[in-house]
Design a protein around this motif. Structure first.
Motif, PDB file in Angstrom:
ATOM      1  N   LYS A 189       3.639  -0.761   1.899  1.00 50.93           N
ATOM      2  CA  LYS A 189       2.190  -0.909   2.030  1.00 50.93           C
ATOM      3  C   LYS A 189       1.859  -2.112   2.898  1.00 50.93           C
ATOM      4  CE  LYS A 189      -0.705  -1.708  -1.424  1.00 50.93           C
ATOM      5  NZ  LYS A 189      -1.177  -1.775  -2.828  1.00 50.93           N
ATOM      6  N   ILE A 190       2.524  -3.237   2.627  1.00 42.63           N
ATOM      7  CA  ILE A 190       2.239  -4.456   3.377  1.00 42.63           C
ATOM      8  C   ILE A 190       2.665  -4.289   4.838  1.00 42.63           C
ATOM      9  CG2 ILE A 190       2.750  -6.913   3.589  1.00 42.63           C
ATOM     10  CD1 ILE A 190       3.120  -6.918   0.517  1.00 42.63           C
ATOM     11  N   SER A 215       2.718  -1.562   6.552  1.00 43.26           N
ATOM     12  CA  SER A 215       1.692  -0.741   7.206  1.00 43.26           C
ATOM     13  C   SER A 215       0.463  -1.569   7.548  1.00 43.26           C
ATOM     14  CB  SER A 215       1.271   0.405   6.291  1.00 43.26           C
ATOM     15  OG  SER A 215       2.286   1.342   6.192  1.00 43.26           O
ATOM     16  N   ALA A 216       0.033  -2.401   6.590  1.00 41.58           N
ATOM     17  CA  ALA A 216      -1.185  -3.184   6.813  1.00 41.58           C
ATOM     18  C   ALA A 216      -0.988  -4.160   7.970  1.00 41.58           C
ATOM     19  CB  ALA A 216      -1.571  -3.936   5.550  1.00 41.58           C
TER      20      ALA A 216
END
Lengths: 282, 291
Positions: A179-180, A182-183
């Protein structure tokens, strides 16, 4: 990016190894490591390889999955084999002689032995424990095996609880890492180019948020556990008791016999085996 | 408007996870959507309807299994532009973006995106200030560590980090989730200001139909990876009963007017703001008096 990690992954199934008592499996794993590392003579290695094959077959794990768990180790495998191949000095003339490179017979044997040992260690521990034992069973088993240490005031239960929490949160952490990543990618972060220093530096925007959230999650989990009156191992009962059946003891006995056998076989040289065979057939 | 090139277009886009395995899931199934330039589209749908997948497609974090994603008429996977360029033109703010903060000060964190694009320091500084302004972050807050901020301030800092790249298309996944009404207003208001100032196109994923009604002019409803309704607010809410049947939520005020229609008090249901409701009620009362 992190999809290929198979470490600590349990694959549900119904095999002898899945059903066996986790405590027995841990003891057998220790014996298995002794077997794999001690085997030196041809016969001993043959027995250790046969035992590995038996474990792999008995686990009923798909070969594809096993290959996936070995894949990250290929580099280490080739590296150790190469080092053994080139840097083992032997008696007699080298088999290959080219400039400053000398390869001796002993080097070839050592390289092969090292590769077999590493491979069987990885395969054996995967099928004996990580693939066939749930993390929960594993930590329960460790707690049970170490429970004599409780008398010496060693916090065995707390240790096991920490381990099971750590294992349980591996998938969560992987998900969070993705997730991180991707962000930060959405903010034009570049993880795939530049030299090694730039790449390591590029990981900072991933690692810092990951640590921050891990610490935060740990605090929340501790609060949640206290809210449910968790106060350590004293007087705590289990939903699932570990039980060993007669079959488990037979398994353990066999493994112990094999361990002893391998150590004994080590003292018999290949020459003696040949001689023995000759006398047998003449 | 219909002749000009849309800012973002999805053409027959499908995304399949776990292709050719037993876990195969079709997250999106042949989506055709156009997002006109400088429009605000609210994207609605239940959990698992493909909203987040759609968001990840807009800036190339995910490659469609089939179909094309066109940014101002150009396929983002055509290799004509680098991914970095695409991502600086399409800003994506994930759900709960607070977790992406990492730098020592809020200012440095907001500068992360522009720095990655490779802008000069002066321009970076200018953009950071502008972005902070849109998100309502004060000079004092910019100098603090992002980890000392309150939840709402963290959210604003994270959104500012994306705004600082000055994207032409801005995709936001629940930017106001978990905030109090005042915080929601500030964030969504700031985004609207940004859109007006830069002529940006907004895609707003939200569960709050009130926010959708207030801040968007178009709606895209997804259901099981397919488009189930799309159009302008008027078009979509005119079919409010349909949305109700599709188990999609409608604003509270629209629910009221659906009930009023059932009781034959008021005929139209395309009422989604309190402002409009007031007008309608006044008309009805006037007509009743005249009759």
């Amino acid at each position: 990016m992190l999809k290929d990690i198979t470490f600590g992954q349990y694959y549900p199934g119904d095999s002898i190894l899945h059903r066996a008592d986790a405590r027995i499996k841990i003891i057998i794993l220790i014996e298995y490591m002794i077997i794999a590392l001690a085997a030196r003579s041809l016969l001993a290695v043959a027995v250790s390889v046969a035992f590995t094959v038996f474990l792999v077959v008995a686990s009923k794990i798909k070969p594809g999955l096993l290959l996936k768990s070995v894949k990250p180790l290929i580099f280490v495998l080739i590296f150790t084999a190469a080092i053994n191949l080139f840097f083992t000095a032997g008696e007699g003339d080298p088999v290959v002689h080219w400039n400053f490179i000398n390869i001796y017979r002993e080097g070839i044997v050592n390289a092969l032995l090292m590769a077999v040992r590493l491979l069987s260690l990885v395969l054996g521990s995967s099928v004996l424990l990580s693939f066939t034992t749930t993390p929960l069973d594993l930590t329960d088993a460790i707690e049970s095996l170490l429970s004599p240490l409780k008398k010496l005031k060693v916090p065995v239960h707390e240790f096991a609880m920490m381990m099971s929490i750590a294992l349980k949160f591996i998938p969560t952490l992987i998900e969070e890492t993705n997730k991180i990543i991707s962000a930060q990618k959405a903010r034009c972060a570049d993880f795939d180019s530049g030299n090694i220093f730039r790449r390591v530096k590029a990981l900072i925007p991933v690692l810092i948020p990951l640590f921050v959230s891990a610490v935060k999650r740990a605090e929340e989990l501790a609060d949640a556990m206290e809210c449910r009156c968790y106060h350590g191992g004293e007087g705590r009962t289990r939903l699932k008791e570990l039980k060993s059946r007669p079959g488990d003891y037979v398994f353990l006995l066999c493994a112990t016999a094999i361990t002893a056998g391998v150590i004994l076989l080590n003292s018999i040289t290949t020459q003696e085996v040949f001689d023995f065979c000759k006398t047998l057939f003449s | 408007m219909s002749q000009s090139i849309p800012a973002l277009e999805f053409s027959k886009v499908s995304v399949v996870y776990g292709d050719k395995t037993s876990f195969e899931v079709r997250a999106l199934d042949g989506i055709n959507v156009k997002f006109p330039e400088s429009s605000v589209t609210g994207i609605i749908g239940h959990t698992g309807s493909g909203k987040s997948t759609l968001a990840m497609l807009t800036n190339g974090l995910l490659k469609p299994t089939e179909g094309q994603v066109l940014l101002f008429g150009e396929d983002i996977w055509s290799k004509k532009h680098s991914m970095k360029e695409i991502r600086s033109r399409v800003g994506l703010v994930f759900q709960y973006p607070e977790y992406q903060l990492f730098d020592e000060t809020v200012e440095a964190d907001i500068a992360f995106g522009p720095k990655n694009i490779g802008l000069d320091p002066e321009e970076i500084n200018k953009r950071v200030m502008t972005a902070a302004d849109f998100c309502g972050l004060s000079e004092k807050e910019l100098k603090r560590s992002p980890f000392e901020l309150s939840g709402g301030q963290k959210r604003r800092a994270a959104i500012a980090g994306v705004l600082a790249m000055q994207p032409k298309v801005l995709v936001l996944d629940e930017p106001a989730a978990g905030l109090d009404p005042k915080g929601r207003e500030e964030i969504l208001g700031g985004l609207d200001e940004y859109r007006r100032a830069y002529g940006a196109t907004l895609l707003l994923i939200s569960h709050s139909m009130e926010d959708i009604a207030k801040y968007t002019d178009r709606i895209l409803a997804l259901k099981n990876g397919k488009v189930c309704l799309q159009g302008t607010l008027d078009e979509v809410f005119a079919k409010a009963e349909l949305m109700f049947d599709a188990k999609l939520d409608v604003p509270q005020i629209t629910k009221l007017f659906i009930e009023l229609k059932k009781r034959s008090i008021c005929a139209s249901t395309d009422v989604y703001t309190v402002e409009r409701a007031k007008q309608m009620v006044e008309t009805v009362i006037r007509e009743a008096k005249n009759a």
